[in-house]
Write an enzyme that holds these catalytic residues in place. Structure first.
Site, PDB file in Angstrom:
ATOM      1  N   TYR A  15       0.888  -1.151  -0.042  1.00  0.00           N
ATOM      2  CA  TYR A  15       0.087  -0.061  -0.043  1.00  0.00           C
ATOM      3  C   TYR A  15       0.966   1.314  -0.178  1.00  0.00           C
ATOM      4  O   TYR A  15       0.374   2.331  -0.413  1.00  0.00           O
ATOM      5  CB  TYR A  15      -0.936   0.009   1.240  1.00  0.00           C
ATOM      6  CG  TYR A  15      -2.376  -0.693   1.040  1.00  0.00           C
ATOM      7  CD1 TYR A  15      -2.553  -1.896   1.001  1.00  0.00           C
ATOM      8  CD2 TYR A  15      -3.643   0.120   1.312  1.00  0.00           C
ATOM      9  CE1 TYR A  15      -3.796  -2.554   0.648  1.00  0.00           C
ATOM     10  CE2 TYR A  15      -4.547  -0.584   1.068  1.00  0.00           C
ATOM     11  CZ  TYR A  15      -4.809  -1.995   0.721  1.00  0.00           C
ATOM     12  OH  TYR A  15      -5.851  -2.545   0.917  1.00  0.00           O
TER      13      TYR A  15
ATOM     14  N   LYS B  81       3.235 -15.377   2.754  1.00  0.00           N
ATOM     15  CA  LYS B  81       3.476 -16.095   1.341  1.00  0.00           C
ATOM     16  C   LYS B  81       4.907 -16.190   1.142  1.00  0.00           C
ATOM     17  O   LYS B  81       5.346 -15.710   0.164  1.00  0.00           O
ATOM     18  CB  LYS B  81       2.875 -15.176   0.031  1.00  0.00           C
ATOM     19  CG  LYS B  81       2.696 -16.003  -1.106  1.00  0.00           C
ATOM     20  CD  LYS B  81       1.758 -16.943  -1.185  1.00  0.00           C
ATOM     21  CE  LYS B  81       1.781 -17.847  -2.522  1.00  0.00           C
ATOM     22  NZ  LYS B  81       0.897 -18.878  -2.646  1.00  0.00           N
TER      23      LYS B  81
ATOM     24  N   ASP C 279      -3.071 -18.325   0.765  1.00  0.00           N
ATOM     25  CA  ASP C 279      -4.025 -18.758  -0.057  1.00  0.00           C
ATOM     26  C   ASP C 279      -4.613 -19.842   0.760  1.00  0.00           C
ATOM     27  O   ASP C 279      -5.860 -20.066   0.706  1.00  0.00           O
ATOM     28  CB  ASP C 279      -3.371 -19.390  -1.513  1.00  0.00           C
ATOM     29  CG  ASP C 279      -1.996 -20.122  -1.342  1.00  0.00           C
ATOM     30  OD1 ASP C 279      -1.565 -20.177  -0.209  1.00  0.00           O
ATOM     31  OD2 ASP C 279      -1.558 -20.852  -2.394  1.00  0.00           O
TER      32      ASP C 279
ATOM     33  N   ASP D 250      -6.481  -6.838   4.464  1.00  0.00           N
ATOM     34  CA  ASP D 250      -7.735  -6.392   3.642  1.00  0.00           C
ATOM     35  C   ASP D 250      -8.451  -7.363   2.843  1.00  0.00           C
ATOM     36  O   ASP D 250      -9.763  -7.318   3.164  1.00  0.00           O
ATOM     37  CB  ASP D 250      -7.089  -5.252   2.374  1.00  0.00           C
ATOM     38  CG  ASP D 250      -8.131  -4.561   1.664  1.00  0.00           C
ATOM     39  OD1 ASP D 250      -9.058  -4.055   2.516  1.00  0.00           O
ATOM     40  OD2 ASP D 250      -8.169  -4.645   0.563  1.00  0.00           O
TER      41      ASP D 250
ATOM     42  N   ASP E 139     -12.581  -9.123   4.393  1.00  0.00           N
ATOM     43  CA  ASP E 139     -13.654  -8.999   3.698  1.00  0.00           C
ATOM     44  C   ASP E 139     -14.254 -10.348   3.445  1.00  0.00           C
ATOM     45  O   ASP E 139     -15.664 -10.395   3.934  1.00  0.00           O
ATOM     46  CB  ASP E 139     -13.491  -8.365   2.214  1.00  0.00           C
ATOM     47  CG  ASP E 139     -13.916  -6.988   2.123  1.00  0.00           C
ATOM     48  OD1 ASP E 139     -13.372  -6.273   3.038  1.00  0.00           O
ATOM     49  OD2 ASP E 139     -14.522  -6.662   0.999  1.00  0.00           O
TER      50      ASP E 139
HETATM   51  C1  IPM Z   1     -10.513  -0.865   4.163  1.00  0.00           C
HETATM   52  C2  IPM Z   1     -10.543  -0.368   2.553  1.00  0.00           C
HETATM   53  C3  IPM Z   1      -9.405   0.518   2.389  1.00  0.00           C
HETATM   54  C4  IPM Z   1      -8.364  -0.388   2.492  1.00  0.00           C
HETATM   55  C5  IPM Z   1      -9.454   1.117   0.842  1.00  0.00           C
HETATM   56  C6  IPM Z   1     -10.984   2.266   0.817  1.00  0.00           C
HETATM   57  C7  IPM Z   1      -8.439   1.794   0.737  1.00  0.00           C
HETATM   58  O1  IPM Z   1     -10.925  -1.422   1.871  1.00  0.00           O
HETATM   59  O2  IPM Z   1     -10.329  -0.172   5.069  1.00  0.00           O
HETATM   60  O3  IPM Z   1     -10.378  -2.135   4.181  1.00  0.00           O
HETATM   61  O4  IPM Z   1      -7.928  -1.110   1.219  1.00  0.00           O
HETATM   62  O5  IPM Z   1      -7.639  -0.585   3.201  1.00  0.00           O
HETATM   63 MN    MN Z   2     -10.835  -3.281   2.625  1.00  0.00          MN
END
Ligand code: IPM
Ligand code: MN
Length: 354
Positions: A142, A190, A222, A246, A250
């Site tokens: 990032y 990884k 993975d 990240d 999710d």
């Molecule tokens: C999160 C979001 C952010 C990230 C984006 C919006 C830059 O997805 O906070 O998880 O990737 O960190």
């Molecule tokens: Mn995110």
């Protein structure tokens, strides 16, 4: 207690969900006799429109001078579809994380018994799932330099960089969390491909030696993505680099039934930031349909972590549980009988006042 809270609503559904979060904080303030002072700041696409900068200096100062930051969401489709945009809303979020030194993002994944049937995963696998992902937040791909494009525009590059101290402090934090839990840490990397991951393994192993009671294991990302779905109940504390964290969070969020439910705390050197893990959901902007519970649960984390007020946090969580039990929820959790964002916020407040 007196507390100064910076409120950064951001883009998309940000303002709508943040409004519910603030409502709930005020209800808690009233009930437990705290003096909470909210100051609003701009961030993201909204800040670009106003100032040209997605994280204006003024917003930074506001955060620095506050005891905690309550954050909504960031992102706007007009930038997503324009790869040539020089300034992007997400840069505001990244700048905030970097400037406030928020190197750790704590994302707890717990199930809510009343909505266990909403999980895409079999009930017997989901029951009792309770783990926390500690995502490194200010390093890796990032932020690594160089990042960019070749002159002819046909080649692009990102760089992942990790220093020993960055790995050491995040793994230490993960071990400290695990000491208060089930004393198991899974380091996700990884290492079979990436040099940064091999440094992670080395430093994590060394750091683990300082916590003899902790069982540390290592998992390729993975494989971790697969195991999260297959055996979500086996994890206690997972620690990983920025991008893996990240993606995996999710994924982890849907285990509980909805991405809209997951809160997070970003902690580090300066003021901590509390934000739901979901994005700005632009399709729902202004429609009063988005799930405010991720934000409301982030406010609970704020009371617990930033103000050291676990009872207040528990009061919020109990209210959230009640609204789930009574199926008083937004459309992501019940298409047939949906309540609006603000109705859910109001109901949480009335549960708190009961
Ligand atoms: C999160 C979001 C952010 C990230 C984006 C919006 C830059 O997805 O906070 O998880 O990737 O960190
Ligand atoms: Mn995110």
């Amino acid at each position: 207690m007196n507390a100064k809270i910076a409120v950064l609503a951001g883009d998309g559904i940000g303002p709508e969900i943040i409004e519910q979060g603030v409502k709930v904080c005020n209800a808690i303030g009233k009930k437990f006799n705290h003096n909470l002072q909210f100051t609003y700041g701009t961030v993201g696409a909204a800040a670009i429109d106003e100032t040209g900068n997605p994280f204006p200096e003024e917003t930074y100062k506001l955060c620095k001078n506050s005891d905690a930051v309550l954050f909504g969401a960031i992102g706007d489709p007009k930038y997503d579809n324009d790869p040539s945009a020089k300034v992007r809303p997400e840069q505001g979020l990244l700048a905030m994380r970097k400037k406030l030194g928020l190197y750790a993002n704590v994302r707890p994944v717990t199930t809510f018994p009343s909505i266990i049937d909403r999980s895409p995963i079999r009930k017997d696998l989901v029951e009792g799932v309770d783990f926390v992902v500690i995502r490194e937040l200010t390093g890796g791909i990032y932020f690594g330099k160089p990042q960019g494009r070749s002159e002819d525009g046909n080649t692009a590059y990102d760089t992942s960089v990790y220093h020993r101290y960055e790995i050491e402090r995040i793994v230490t934090l993960a071990c400290e969390y695990a000491m208060k839990r089930n004393k198991r840490v899974t380091v996700v990397d990884k290492a079979n491909v990436l040099a940064t991951s091999r440094l992670w393994r080395q430093v994590a192993t060394e750091t683990g030696l300082k916590f003899p009671e902790i069982t540390m294991d290592f998992m390729f990302v993975d494989n971790a993505a697969m195991q999260l779905i297959q055996w979500p109940g086996k994890f206690d504390v997972m620690v990983t680099e920025n991008m893996f964290g990240d993606i995996l969070t999710d994924e982890a969020s849907v285990i509980t039934g909805s991405l809209g439910l997951l809160p997070s705390a970003s902690i580090g050197k300066e003021t901590s930031v509390f934000e739901p893990i979901h994005g700005s959901y632009p399709q729902a902007k202004g429609k009063n349909i988005a799930n405010p519970l991720g934000t409301i649960l982030s406010a609970a984390m704020m009371f617990e972590y930033a103000f050291n007020l676990p009872e207040e946090a528990e009061s919020i969580r109990a209210a959230v549980n009640k609204s789930l039990e009574n199926n008083y929820v937004t459309e992501d959790l019940d298409k047939n009988n949906p309540h609006s964002t603000s109705q859910v916020g109001d109901m949480i407040v009335s549960y708190i006042n009961e």
